[in-house]
Design a protein around this motif. Sequence first.
Motif, PDB file in Angstrom:
ATOM      1  N   GLN A  52     -13.151 -13.037   5.116  1.00 52.30           N
ATOM      2  CA  GLN A  52     -12.242 -12.241   4.303  1.00 52.30           C
ATOM      3  C   GLN A  52     -11.553 -11.148   5.132  1.00 52.30           C
ATOM      4  OE1 GLN A  52     -12.717  -9.653   0.413  1.00 52.30           O
ATOM      5  NE2 GLN A  52     -13.383 -11.757   0.090  1.00 52.30           N
ATOM      6  N   LEU A  53     -12.294 -10.516   6.045  1.00 53.29           N
ATOM      7  CA  LEU A  53     -11.699  -9.504   6.922  1.00 53.29           C
ATOM      8  C   LEU A  53     -10.556 -10.096   7.742  1.00 53.29           C
ATOM      9  CD1 LEU A  53     -14.933  -7.779   8.179  1.00 53.29           C
ATOM     10  CD2 LEU A  53     -13.034  -6.593   7.095  1.00 53.29           C
ATOM     11  N   ILE A  54     -10.789 -11.272   8.289  1.00 56.59           N
ATOM     12  CA  ILE A  54      -9.748 -11.938   9.089  1.00 56.59           C
ATOM     13  C   ILE A  54      -8.538 -12.234   8.214  1.00 56.59           C
ATOM     14  CG2 ILE A  54      -9.211 -14.071  10.342  1.00 56.59           C
ATOM     15  CD1 ILE A  54     -12.209 -13.927  11.347  1.00 56.59           C
ATOM     16  N   HIS A  55      -8.785 -12.682   6.976  1.00 56.83           N
ATOM     17  CA  HIS A  55      -7.693 -12.943   6.033  1.00 56.83           C
ATOM     18  C   HIS A  55      -6.919 -11.653   5.722  1.00 56.83           C
ATOM     19  CE1 HIS A  55      -5.508 -14.345   2.512  1.00 56.83           C
ATOM     20  NE2 HIS A  55      -6.033 -13.333   1.832  1.00 56.83           N
ATOM     21  N   ILE A  56      -7.630 -10.569   5.463  1.00 55.11           N
ATOM     22  CA  ILE A  56      -6.979  -9.293   5.135  1.00 55.11           C
ATOM     23  C   ILE A  56      -6.154  -8.796   6.320  1.00 55.11           C
ATOM     24  CG2 ILE A  56      -7.378  -6.841   4.604  1.00 55.11           C
ATOM     25  CD1 ILE A  56      -9.904  -7.814   3.025  1.00 55.11           C
ATOM     26  N   GLN A  57      -6.724  -8.849   7.526  1.00 50.94           N
ATOM     27  CA  GLN A  57      -5.969  -8.391   8.694  1.00 50.94           C
ATOM     28  C   GLN A  57      -4.711  -9.238   8.891  1.00 50.94           C
ATOM     29  OE1 GLN A  57      -7.522  -8.852  12.736  1.00 50.94           O
ATOM     30  NE2 GLN A  57      -6.681  -6.828  13.250  1.00 50.94           N
ATOM     31  N   THR A  58      -4.833 -10.535   8.753  1.00 49.54           N
ATOM     32  CA  THR A  58      -3.677 -11.431   8.893  1.00 49.54           C
ATOM     33  C   THR A  58      -2.622 -11.105   7.845  1.00 49.54           C
ATOM     34  OG1 THR A  58      -5.062 -13.172   9.821  1.00 49.54           O
ATOM     35  CG2 THR A  58      -2.936 -13.845   8.899  1.00 49.54           C
ATOM     36  N   MET A  59      -3.049 -10.923   6.598  1.00 53.10           N
ATOM     37  CA  MET A  59      -2.121 -10.600   5.509  1.00 53.10           C
ATOM     38  C   MET A  59      -1.415  -9.262   5.775  1.00 53.10           C
ATOM     39  SD  MET A  59      -3.007 -10.104   1.440  1.00 53.10           S
ATOM     40  CE  MET A  59      -4.238  -8.877   1.818  1.00 53.10           C
ATOM     41  N   HIS A  60      -2.177  -8.264   6.202  1.00 56.77           N
ATOM     42  CA  HIS A  60      -1.586  -6.952   6.455  1.00 56.77           C
ATOM     43  C   HIS A  60      -0.585  -7.009   7.610  1.00 56.77           C
ATOM     44  CE1 HIS A  60      -4.819  -4.242   4.364  1.00 56.77           C
ATOM     45  NE2 HIS A  60      -4.212  -5.053   3.530  1.00 56.77           N
ATOM     46  N   MET A  61      -0.934  -7.728   8.672  1.00 55.28           N
ATOM     47  CA  MET A  61      -0.062  -7.753   9.848  1.00 55.28           C
ATOM     48  C   MET A  61       1.129  -8.695   9.676  1.00 55.28           C
ATOM     49  SD  MET A  61      -2.888  -7.440  12.912  1.00 55.28           S
ATOM     50  CE  MET A  61      -1.728  -7.081  14.241  1.00 55.28           C
ATOM     51  N   GLN A  62       0.929  -9.839   9.038  1.00 55.94           N
ATOM     52  CA  GLN A  62       2.022 -10.810   8.913  1.00 55.94           C
ATOM     53  C   GLN A  62       2.872 -10.565   7.674  1.00 55.94           C
ATOM     54  OE1 GLN A  62       0.388 -14.781   9.282  1.00 55.94           O
ATOM     55  NE2 GLN A  62      -0.161 -14.448  11.422  1.00 55.94           N
ATOM     56  N   ASP A  63       2.240 -10.415   6.514  1.00 56.93           N
ATOM     57  CA  ASP A  63       2.999 -10.291   5.270  1.00 56.93           C
ATOM     58  C   ASP A  63       3.532  -8.880   5.032  1.00 56.93           C
ATOM     59  OD1 ASP A  63       2.225 -12.920   4.974  1.00 56.93           O
ATOM     60  OD2 ASP A  63       0.757 -12.527   3.395  1.00 56.93           O
ATOM     61  N   ARG A  64       2.749  -7.875   5.397  1.00 60.04           N
ATOM     62  CA  ARG A  64       3.150  -6.486   5.144  1.00 60.04           C
ATOM     63  C   ARG A  64       3.707  -5.807   6.387  1.00 60.04           C
ATOM     64  NH1 ARG A  64      -1.767  -4.526   1.173  1.00 60.04           N
ATOM     65  NH2 ARG A  64      -1.473  -6.191  -0.357  1.00 60.04           N
ATOM     66  N   ASN A  65       3.661  -6.491   7.510  1.00 62.15           N
ATOM     67  CA  ASN A  65       4.168  -5.980   8.787  1.00 62.15           C
ATOM     68  C   ASN A  65       3.486  -4.682   9.224  1.00 62.15           C
ATOM     69  OD1 ASN A  65       5.745  -6.480  11.041  1.00 62.15           O
ATOM     70  ND2 ASN A  65       7.377  -5.123  10.329  1.00 62.15           N
ATOM     71  N   PHE A  66       2.208  -4.533   8.904  1.00 61.81           N
ATOM     72  CA  PHE A  66       1.410  -3.407   9.403  1.00 61.81           C
ATOM     73  C   PHE A  66       1.078  -3.679  10.869  1.00 61.81           C
ATOM     74  CE2 PHE A  66      -0.863  -2.400   5.063  1.00 61.81           C
ATOM     75  CZ  PHE A  66       0.352  -2.059   4.511  1.00 61.81           C
ATOM     76  N   ASP A  67       0.729  -2.640  11.589  1.00 65.05           N
ATOM     77  CA  ASP A  67       0.322  -2.796  12.988  1.00 65.05           C
ATOM     78  C   ASP A  67      -1.096  -3.323  13.121  1.00 65.05           C
ATOM     79  OD1 ASP A  67       2.748  -1.891  14.057  1.00 65.05           O
ATOM     80  OD2 ASP A  67       2.143   0.194  13.804  1.00 65.05           O
ATOM     81  N   ASP A  68      -1.871  -3.282  12.043  1.00 62.90           N
ATOM     82  CA  ASP A  68      -3.270  -3.682  12.060  1.00 62.90           C
ATOM     83  C   ASP A  68      -3.732  -3.796  10.613  1.00 62.90           C
ATOM     84  OD1 ASP A  68      -5.879  -4.218  12.896  1.00 62.90           O
ATOM     85  OD2 ASP A  68      -6.205  -2.274  13.829  1.00 62.90           O
ATOM     86  N   ILE A  69      -4.998  -4.087  10.404  1.00 68.30           N
ATOM     87  CA  ILE A  69      -5.569  -4.016   9.072  1.00 68.30           C
ATOM     88  C   ILE A  69      -5.340  -2.588   8.566  1.00 68.30           C
ATOM     89  CG2 ILE A  69      -7.895  -3.382   9.883  1.00 68.30           C
ATOM     90  CD1 ILE A  69      -8.966  -5.373   7.705  1.00 68.30           C
ATOM     91  N   GLY A  70      -5.094  -2.420   7.301  1.00 65.54           N
ATOM     92  CA  GLY A  70      -4.700  -1.111   6.791  1.00 65.54           C
ATOM     93  C   GLY A  70      -5.795  -0.072   6.668  1.00 65.54           C
ATOM     94  N   TYR A  71      -7.035  -0.517   6.437  1.00 65.37           N
ATOM     95  CA  TYR A  71      -8.140   0.394   6.137  1.00 65.37           C
ATOM     96  C   TYR A  71      -8.891   0.823   7.400  1.00 65.37           C
ATOM     97  CZ  TYR A  71      -7.256  -2.118   1.797  1.00 65.37           C
ATOM     98  OH  TYR A  71      -6.656  -2.703   0.716  1.00 65.37           O
ATOM     99  N   ASN A  72      -9.495   1.983   7.342  1.00 62.23           N
ATOM    100  CA  ASN A  72     -10.333   2.443   8.449  1.00 62.23           C
ATOM    101  C   ASN A  72     -11.689   1.746   8.439  1.00 62.23           C
ATOM    102  OD1 ASN A  72      -8.519   4.954   7.593  1.00 62.23           O
ATOM    103  ND2 ASN A  72      -8.841   4.983   9.809  1.00 62.23           N
ATOM    104  N   PHE A  73     -12.242   1.535   7.238  1.00 68.45           N
ATOM    105  CA  PHE A  73     -13.517   0.848   7.079  1.00 68.45           C
ATOM    106  C   PHE A  73     -13.477   0.031   5.800  1.00 68.45           C
ATOM    107  CE2 PHE A  73     -14.510   4.519   9.685  1.00 68.45           C
ATOM    108  CZ  PHE A  73     -15.284   3.954  10.694  1.00 68.45           C
ATOM    109  N   LEU A  74     -14.292  -1.021   5.759  1.00 72.73           N
ATOM    110  CA  LEU A  74     -14.417  -1.851   4.566  1.00 72.73           C
ATOM    111  C   LEU A  74     -15.907  -2.050   4.282  1.00 72.73           C
ATOM    112  CD1 LEU A  74     -11.903  -3.139   6.464  1.00 72.73           C
ATOM    113  CD2 LEU A  74     -11.503  -4.259   4.283  1.00 72.73           C
ATOM    114  N   ILE A  75     -16.230  -2.169   2.999  1.00 65.92           N
ATOM    115  CA  ILE A  75     -17.612  -2.345   2.576  1.00 65.92           C
ATOM    116  C   ILE A  75     -17.727  -3.717   1.933  1.00 65.92           C
ATOM    117  CG2 ILE A  75     -19.514  -1.416   1.197  1.00 65.92           C
ATOM    118  CD1 ILE A  75     -18.297   0.522   3.379  1.00 65.92           C
TER     119      ILE A  75
END
Length: 168
Positions: A52-75
Amino acid sequence: MDLRVTVEVVTREQWGAVAPRCWDTLTCPAQRVVIHHTALLHCGGIRECIDQLIHIQTMHMQDRNFDDIGYNFLIGGDCTVYEGRGWGVVGAHTKDNNHDSLGIAFMGNFNNQSPSPAALSSVKQLLQCGVSQGHLHPGFTLHGHRDLGDTECPGDGLYAALKHLKFP
C-alpha cells in the motif's frame, strides 16, 4: 543518561521507497501535527502495508505530481510506524499548511470505524519521540486534516479519537 524516547520505524529503504524528486527542509521543530487517513483499504500486515505504501507513493508522485509521498509518517493497520518523508522534511499533506507541520496518516478508511488503541499508542509514542529528539515543538498543536481544509479527512472515527493523542 539519555532520556530521549525512541520508536521503531520501518524506514523508506526497508519498504522500498523511490527517491524523492527533491525536498525542502522543515523549519524545526514542527509546530503542528496534522492527522490524516489514507481512505484506502486497511492493511493488516507488513507485506500488505508495504504494498500500500508503494501504491500511495506512486499515486502521489504520478497522479498528483508531488515530489514524494505526501506524509511524513504512516501508521499501518498492524500498528507499525512507516517513514514517509520522515523528520525535518516539508510534506505535501495539507495545502498551505506544510511548512510548519508534520503529517501523519493512518492507513485505512476511518469514516465509519475507529483506530485501534494500539495504533493510537504507536502515534503517541512517535509524537513523544519527535518532542524528545527536537523534531517537534513540546507545545505542538494537534489537528485533524478537516480542521485546516475542506475535507472529511481523517474520517469521523479517527477524528473523534484525536483526544487520545494529546499528552502533557
